[in-house]
Scaffold this motif. Structure first.
Motif, PDB file in Angstrom:
ATOM      1  N   THR A   1      51.477  67.861  21.412  1.00 44.04           N
ATOM      2  CA  THR A   1      50.373  66.827  21.305  1.00 44.04           C
ATOM      3  C   THR A   1      50.646  65.730  20.359  1.00 44.04           C
ATOM      4  O   THR A   1      50.713  66.193  19.085  1.00 44.04           O
ATOM      5  CB  THR A   1      48.899  67.348  21.410  1.00 44.04           C
ATOM      6  N   THR A   2      50.106  64.570  20.465  1.00 41.62           N
ATOM      7  CA  THR A   2      49.999  63.502  19.770  1.00 41.62           C
ATOM      8  C   THR A   2      48.738  62.862  19.773  1.00 41.62           C
ATOM      9  O   THR A   2      48.205  62.800  20.963  1.00 41.62           O
ATOM     10  CB  THR A   2      51.032  62.748  19.577  1.00 41.62           C
ATOM     11  N   GLY A   3      48.183  62.387  18.639  1.00 43.67           N
ATOM     12  CA  GLY A   3      46.768  61.504  18.847  1.00 43.67           C
ATOM     13  C   GLY A   3      45.677  62.436  18.695  1.00 43.67           C
ATOM     14  O   GLY A   3      45.736  63.644  18.866  1.00 43.67           O
ATOM     15  N   THR A   4      44.186  61.887  18.484  1.00 44.07           N
ATOM     16  CA  THR A   4      43.060  62.349  18.228  1.00 44.07           C
ATOM     17  C   THR A   4      41.914  62.374  19.338  1.00 44.07           C
ATOM     18  O   THR A   4      40.923  62.778  19.249  1.00 44.07           O
ATOM     19  CB  THR A   4      42.759  62.344  17.096  1.00 44.07           C
ATOM     20  N   SER A   5      42.550  61.548  20.540  1.00 44.29           N
ATOM     21  CA  SER A   5      41.241  61.124  21.348  1.00 44.29           C
ATOM     22  C   SER A   5      40.927  62.251  22.497  1.00 44.29           C
ATOM     23  O   SER A   5      39.980  62.200  22.967  1.00 44.29           O
ATOM     24  CB  SER A   5      41.817  59.967  22.065  1.00 44.29           C
ATOM     25  N   ALA A   6      42.121  63.280  22.710  1.00 47.85           N
ATOM     26  CA  ALA A   6      42.060  64.150  23.452  1.00 47.85           C
ATOM     27  C   ALA A   6      42.284  65.668  23.304  1.00 47.85           C
ATOM     28  O   ALA A   6      43.210  65.787  22.311  1.00 47.85           O
ATOM     29  CB  ALA A   6      42.486  63.902  24.835  1.00 47.85           C
ATOM     30  N   LEU A   7      41.562  66.685  23.736  1.00 49.13           N
ATOM     31  CA  LEU A   7      41.869  67.916  23.494  1.00 49.13           C
ATOM     32  C   LEU A   7      42.641  68.474  24.791  1.00 49.13           C
ATOM     33  O   LEU A   7      41.966  68.277  25.839  1.00 49.13           O
ATOM     34  CB  LEU A   7      40.813  68.804  23.116  1.00 49.13           C
ATOM     35  N   TYR A   8      43.575  69.326  24.708  1.00 49.55           N
ATOM     36  CA  TYR A   8      44.372  69.861  25.986  1.00 49.55           C
ATOM     37  C   TYR A   8      44.265  71.477  25.969  1.00 49.55           C
ATOM     38  O   TYR A   8      44.493  72.131  25.029  1.00 49.55           O
ATOM     39  CB  TYR A   8      45.869  69.338  26.233  1.00 49.55           C
TER      40      TYR A   8
ATOM     41  N   THR B   1      55.147  63.691  30.279  1.00 51.88           N
ATOM     42  CA  THR B   1      54.210  63.436  29.324  1.00 51.88           C
ATOM     43  C   THR B   1      53.154  63.106  29.832  1.00 51.88           C
ATOM     44  O   THR B   1      53.051  62.094  30.748  1.00 51.88           O
ATOM     45  CB  THR B   1      54.799  62.391  28.427  1.00 51.88           C
ATOM     46  N   VAL B   2      51.798  63.277  29.531  1.00 56.75           N
ATOM     47  CA  VAL B   2      50.568  62.998  30.213  1.00 56.75           C
ATOM     48  C   VAL B   2      49.859  61.915  28.746  1.00 56.75           C
ATOM     49  O   VAL B   2      49.720  62.398  27.653  1.00 56.75           O
ATOM     50  CB  VAL B   2      49.564  63.837  30.381  1.00 56.75           C
ATOM     51  N   THR B   3      49.567  60.680  29.250  1.00 56.11           N
ATOM     52  CA  THR B   3      48.918  60.012  28.245  1.00 56.11           C
ATOM     53  C   THR B   3      47.247  59.656  28.632  1.00 56.11           C
ATOM     54  O   THR B   3      47.104  59.264  29.613  1.00 56.11           O
ATOM     55  CB  THR B   3      49.815  58.401  28.153  1.00 56.11           C
ATOM     56  N   ALA B   4      46.690  59.588  27.612  1.00 56.33           N
ATOM     57  CA  ALA B   4      45.137  59.510  27.778  1.00 56.33           C
ATOM     58  C   ALA B   4      44.626  58.600  26.782  1.00 56.33           C
ATOM     59  O   ALA B   4      44.939  58.675  25.602  1.00 56.33           O
ATOM     60  CB  ALA B   4      44.549  60.803  27.826  1.00 56.33           C
ATOM     61  N   ILE B   5      43.657  57.669  27.393  1.00 50.95           N
ATOM     62  CA  ILE B   5      42.975  56.729  26.196  1.00 50.95           C
ATOM     63  C   ILE B   5      41.743  56.485  27.029  1.00 50.95           C
ATOM     64  O   ILE B   5      41.255  56.260  28.199  1.00 50.95           O
ATOM     65  CB  ILE B   5      43.673  55.422  26.414  1.00 50.95           C
ATOM     66  N   PHE B   6      40.631  56.681  26.043  1.00 52.04           N
ATOM     67  CA  PHE B   6      39.258  56.451  26.488  1.00 52.04           C
ATOM     68  C   PHE B   6      38.201  55.408  26.040  1.00 52.04           C
ATOM     69  O   PHE B   6      38.436  55.072  24.827  1.00 52.04           O
ATOM     70  CB  PHE B   6      38.503  57.718  26.257  1.00 52.04           C
TER      71      PHE B   6
ATOM     72  N   GLY C   1      39.168  54.874  22.098  1.00 49.87           N
ATOM     73  CA  GLY C   1      39.925  53.653  21.214  1.00 49.87           C
ATOM     74  C   GLY C   1      41.238  54.214  21.010  1.00 49.87           C
ATOM     75  O   GLY C   1      42.492  53.144  21.158  1.00 49.87           O
ATOM     76  N   SER C   2      41.923  55.507  20.751  1.00 43.27           N
ATOM     77  CA  SER C   2      43.203  55.654  20.359  1.00 43.27           C
ATOM     78  C   SER C   2      43.838  56.404  21.615  1.00 43.27           C
ATOM     79  O   SER C   2      43.190  56.667  22.423  1.00 43.27           O
ATOM     80  CB  SER C   2      43.321  56.736  19.353  1.00 43.27           C
ATOM     81  N   THR C   3      44.987  56.293  21.556  1.00 43.93           N
ATOM     82  CA  THR C   3      45.890  56.925  22.761  1.00 43.93           C
ATOM     83  C   THR C   3      46.383  58.348  22.219  1.00 43.93           C
ATOM     84  O   THR C   3      46.706  58.638  21.451  1.00 43.93           O
ATOM     85  CB  THR C   3      47.187  56.144  23.029  1.00 43.93           C
ATOM     86  N   SER C   4      46.214  59.255  23.263  1.00 42.69           N
ATOM     87  CA  SER C   4      46.689  60.641  22.967  1.00 42.69           C
ATOM     88  C   SER C   4      47.698  61.082  24.124  1.00 42.69           C
ATOM     89  O   SER C   4      47.336  60.671  25.212  1.00 42.69           O
ATOM     90  CB  SER C   4      45.354  61.694  23.107  1.00 42.69           C
ATOM     91  N   THR C   5      48.774  61.827  23.709  1.00 42.10           N
ATOM     92  CA  THR C   5      49.597  62.346  24.694  1.00 42.10           C
ATOM     93  C   THR C   5      49.855  63.760  24.638  1.00 42.10           C
ATOM     94  O   THR C   5      49.657  64.455  23.516  1.00 42.10           O
ATOM     95  CB  THR C   5      50.954  61.673  24.479  1.00 42.10           C
ATOM     96  N   ILE C   6      50.156  64.310  25.736  1.00 37.85           N
ATOM     97  CA  ILE C   6      50.652  65.789  25.780  1.00 37.85           C
ATOM     98  C   ILE C   6      52.096  65.750  26.511  1.00 37.85           C
ATOM     99  O   ILE C   6      52.101  65.419  27.421  1.00 37.85           O
ATOM    100  CB  ILE C   6      49.824  66.714  26.250  1.00 37.85           C
TER     101      ILE C   6
END
Length: 445
Positions: free
Chosen positions: A84-91, A103-108, A250-255
């Motif tokens: 994972t990268t980014g801090t906007s989501a937990l997987y 790859t799954v990308t999330a932004i909130f 605000g930030s983008t998170s990926t897994i």
């Protein structure tokens, strides 16, 4: 000239003593009891051997299950790894076998939150007195509104009554040295669960003051793989089993999800090691003239069938076997992995390996078929199950035979002891009479 007739006059009754009985009994025991005890000793030794073999079979079974198509979790070929990268989501994921590579990308833009209200601040004295502010009406989402009569109730009593309802919660919080507030929250986050607070009690407690609404219920809003979400919870499940929890805006998170092939060689090697250990255990018995095992043919049959599964051809065209992909057989019957050839198969023929070891519902692979066979060995009417039943019956018969032989021996020599005592008494009487006759003969002479 003899000293007596049949021992008379020489203390013949003394010869019928316990020492003679013990010697006779020891001779009978050696002939009748000792062989049974020896068989029981051999049975105990056999039990140790069979228990060790069953234990190794179960270890082997546990390893084979990693290649079973119908494994309740997943096979070693279904393993996935994720970064994972980014801090906007937990997987999180419970069953990694259902993950999809990619790859799954999330932004909130918004995080879901609850409605939160606070009452006016009151002192400890007011807190402990009755409210007497009339009716407090609370409605959670679209559910039926609930009325709470504050007459005659303290703040604590009102909290307890509210907490009996669903969709809402209450707590009495100390917010200063002598300052308390009654905090109301919606049971769940999201606008669909927002609270509506009305009535005279609402005014008395201060819930209708705008500043006392601390948080407004809202939905989580954002995109996951470009798909817009406007939902009441921060935690959502996609692909059937990948759980994504929004924690920051605000930030983008990926897994990134990839197939994990690293465990395949390790698991295959472990399975072959356990197979080799099982081969050694069984061979030590079937090839030994001193083995306590009474039925080596059953063990030979078991190993023959296991080898049949390991060495067979698999796949839709029955054109795949373990020796094509770096598995080797030595002269001792042991299987091993040629790591270079097997690594090449993992890198270039992964799907073929999976078809060989796991297979499909229509064409079950080596692991799937072997697991079914090995699992049934200890099941009802299985080879090891029947072996155990036979051993149990044999032990019962041996124990019964031993008990009967000891009882017969004890009875026989108990009777003999009584007979010897009677014979000794008769001989003593006869010797006494013979003594008188001998004296008369001596006097006449």
């Amino acid at each position: 000239m003899a000293n007596g007739v049949l021992g008379l006059g020489s203390g013949g009754g003394a010869a019928l003593n316990q020492d003679v009985i013990d010697k006779l009994k020891a001779a009978d025991k050696a002939a009748l009891v000792d062989p049974i005890e020896k068989n029981i000793e051999t049975w105990d030794e056999e039990l140790v051997v069979i228990t060790d073999i069953e234990s190794k079979v179960n270890e082997f079974l546990a390893s084979v299950k990693n290649f079973d198509l119908f494994n309740s979790s997943s096979t070693v070929f279904d393993q996935m790894s994720a970064s994972t990268t980014g801090t906007s989501a937990l997987y999180d994921v419970v069953d990694i076998s259902g993950l999809v590579e990619g790859t799954v990308t999330a932004i909130f833009t918004d995080l879901a939150q609850k409605d939160v209200y606070q009452s006016n601040a009151v002192t400890g004295a007011v807190k402990d007195a009755t409210i007497d502010g009339g009716t407090l009406t609370i409605q959670a989402g679209s559910s039926t509104a609930v009325d709470f009569d504050t007459t005659g109730k303290t703040y604590e009593e009102l909290v307890d009554e509210i907490n009996l309802q669903t969709g809402m919660s209450a707590s009495l919080e100390q917010v200063g040295a002598d300052s308390y507030r009654l905090v109301l929250k919606s049971g769940e986050s999201g606008t669909v669960n927002a609270l509506t607070i009305t009535g005279a009690g609402s005014t008395a407690l201060g819930y209708d003051i705008g500043a006392n609404k601390i948080l407004a219920a809202q939905n989580m809003q954002g995109t996951i793989d470009g798909i817009a979400y406007d939902v009441p919870s921060n935690t959502n499940t996609i692909q059937g089993n990948l759980t994504i929890t929004a924690v920051e805006t605000g930030s983008t998170s990926t897994i990134s999800i990839q197939k994990d092939t690293s465990a395949v060689m390790t698991e295959v090697s472990d399975m072959l090691t356990l197979y080799n250990e099982l081969v050694d255990l069984v061979d030590a018995e079937v090839l030994s003239a001193d083995s306590p095992v009474s039925d080596t043919s059953s063990l030979r049959s078991m190993m023959s069938q296991i080898k049949g599964y390991l060495f067979a051809d698999y796949g839709a065209s029955a054109d795949k076997n373990i020796f094509q992909y770096g598995i080797e057989l030595d002269k001792t019957g042991h299987l091993s992995i040629n790591t270079e050839d097997f690594s090449d198969a993992i890198n270039n023929n992964y799907d073929d390996l999976k078809e060989l070891f796991v297979g499909t519902a229509a064409n079950e692979g080596l692991g799937t078929q072997l697991k079914t066979f090995v699992d049934a060995l200890d099941g009802f009417d299985g080879l090891l199950y029947n072996y155990g039943e036979t051993m149990a019956d044999r032990k019962t018969n041996l124990d019964d035979d031993l008990e009967e032989a000891i009882a017969d021996l004890d009875a026989k020599y108990s009777l003999m002891s009584s007979q010897f005592a009677a014979y000794a008494a008769v001989i003593a009487q006869m010797e006494a009479g013979f003594g008188g006759l001998k004296q008369m003969m001596a006097e006449s002479t």
